[in-house]
Design an enzyme around this catalytic site. Sequence first.
Site, PDB file in Angstrom:
ATOM      1  N   ASP A  76     -11.056   1.809  -1.313  1.00 20.61           N
ATOM      2  CA  ASP A  76      -9.790   1.253  -1.801  1.00 20.61           C
ATOM      3  C   ASP A  76      -8.930   0.421  -1.028  1.00 20.61           C
ATOM      4  O   ASP A  76      -9.330   0.394   0.157  1.00 20.61           O
ATOM      5  CB  ASP A  76      -8.940   2.601  -2.369  1.00 20.61           C
ATOM      6  CG  ASP A  76      -8.670   3.701  -1.108  1.00 20.61           C
ATOM      7  OD1 ASP A  76      -9.545   3.866  -0.459  1.00 20.61           O
ATOM      8  OD2 ASP A  76      -7.673   4.099  -1.173  1.00 20.61           O
ATOM      9  N   GLU A 105      -8.681   6.537  -0.176  1.00 16.22           N
ATOM     10  CA  GLU A 105      -8.198   6.789   1.349  1.00 16.22           C
ATOM     11  C   GLU A 105      -6.755   6.757   1.369  1.00 16.22           C
ATOM     12  O   GLU A 105      -5.937   7.505   2.066  1.00 16.22           O
ATOM     13  CB  GLU A 105      -8.971   6.095   2.488  1.00 16.22           C
ATOM     14  CG  GLU A 105      -8.607   6.535   3.783  1.00 16.22           C
ATOM     15  CD  GLU A 105      -7.561   5.651   4.373  1.00 16.22           C
ATOM     16  OE1 GLU A 105      -7.172   6.071   5.757  1.00 16.22           O
ATOM     17  OE2 GLU A 105      -7.158   4.569   3.865  1.00 16.22           O
TER      18      GLU A 105
END
Length: 481
Positions: free
Chosen positions: A79, A146
Amino acid sequence: MTNILKDLQPQSVLNYFEQISQIPRGSGNEKAISDFLCNFAKELNLEYIQDEHLNIIIKKPATKGYENCPGIILQGHMDMVCEKNKSSNHDFLKDPIQLRIDGDMIYATDTTLGADDGIAVAYAMAILADDSVKHPALEVLITSDEEAGMTGAKGLNTNQLNGKYLINIDSEEEGYILVGCAGGNRNCVTLPLEFTTSDKQGMLIELKGLLGGHSGSEIDKNHANSNKLMGRILNLLDVNFDLVSVNGGLKQNAIPRECDAVVAVDKNDLDKFKAQISNIQKVFNHEYKDSDPNIEIVVSETSYNNVLTDDTKDKVIKMLNLITNGIQTMCADIPGLVESSTNIGVVKTTDNTMTFESATRSSVGTRREDINSKIKLLAECLNANYEETDPYPEWERVSDSKLEQISIDVYKKLTGEIPKIITIHAGLECGLFLQKMEGCEAISIGPNTYDAHTPNEHISISSIQNVWKYLLVLLESMNQY
């Protein structure tokens, strides 16, 4: 795909980086990139696991002669932080990142680049696809979410991994080997709003031009926080005004660059209001002449429905001015390293509440708890709700780490220089993994990346090449230890 990076080296790495840049992958929107990595593994006939959190593990057997080496886990996250300039129409849910090259640097156009941590994904894909690379048994672990709380790493079943050495590729300075990081959590204060009517002139205050940055690794640069500055503006105004709304920042872990407030000003005080705003801008420009030289405050007429009651306005101004922000403590044993900090990254006004969202970090757990308690006490004083979420542990350096020593030796042989061994104030997933994987050792490396979590994020092409060479030699040297 545009193939902007097609003539650059390392070609395989940058080809994969450009491919994943075409796939929207903001935190919480990772299904497409996760499936893309599954299909990549299928095409290479490699074993893979996609779990319920969209984490991906891809396994590749050891090269001949490396069967008895400790297994390697190459780790990054899929991400990215989605920040853009206010003028941009980019839709992070569907639009590809528009890459551009400026000298040795790769940028995006008006948005974050996603080198944090797309470069780790690209490195891992290039290694998996190249059968000429020599390595021990390899497990590529690409986690989800994350940037928004490390929920992928928290939910990962580490029993699916067998590696002893974890190489995280989520740091941002070449020549540095990270061996520890801060822990952290998110805070949210929710203030109930009460409204009344007003016949004053609606005015929009736009605060912009700030540089922002990563709220962990760049908190020591003294960049202005737009939400805190808006609190100062509202507190300094000495005119008859009502407050309608405040909205600033997009992510808790990014130092906010812009903030808007709608106020209603007595028409007899409009000239005085504008003069005060002009004076406040001069104050800010002086205070931040080095760290944020382009701060700008723009005012314009606007409409509104209702205004906050005087009591609610007073609470908002107190919250913005008194909430803890910035560096709180410095490490006593590591000169120049921030120990504890907090960042009020998002202020948001809804129909009946105003929320104040912060990211808190510390390499000492009790220091972090102390910061949290101060924010909670302030919330209680203002009759607001306090919520604490997404905690993750600090990563403490392991003494006598064999992986650390190997990484130093290889770097010295390759470059003739000694790498800098450091711990950082940003949060990495290593602490979560090591907490669950007894006996595992970790380091974190990465190429030179700048202005992460901002639309000015950029990464050095030559540094990508240098770290690529180092990573290959590091893997190939494992059978020598």
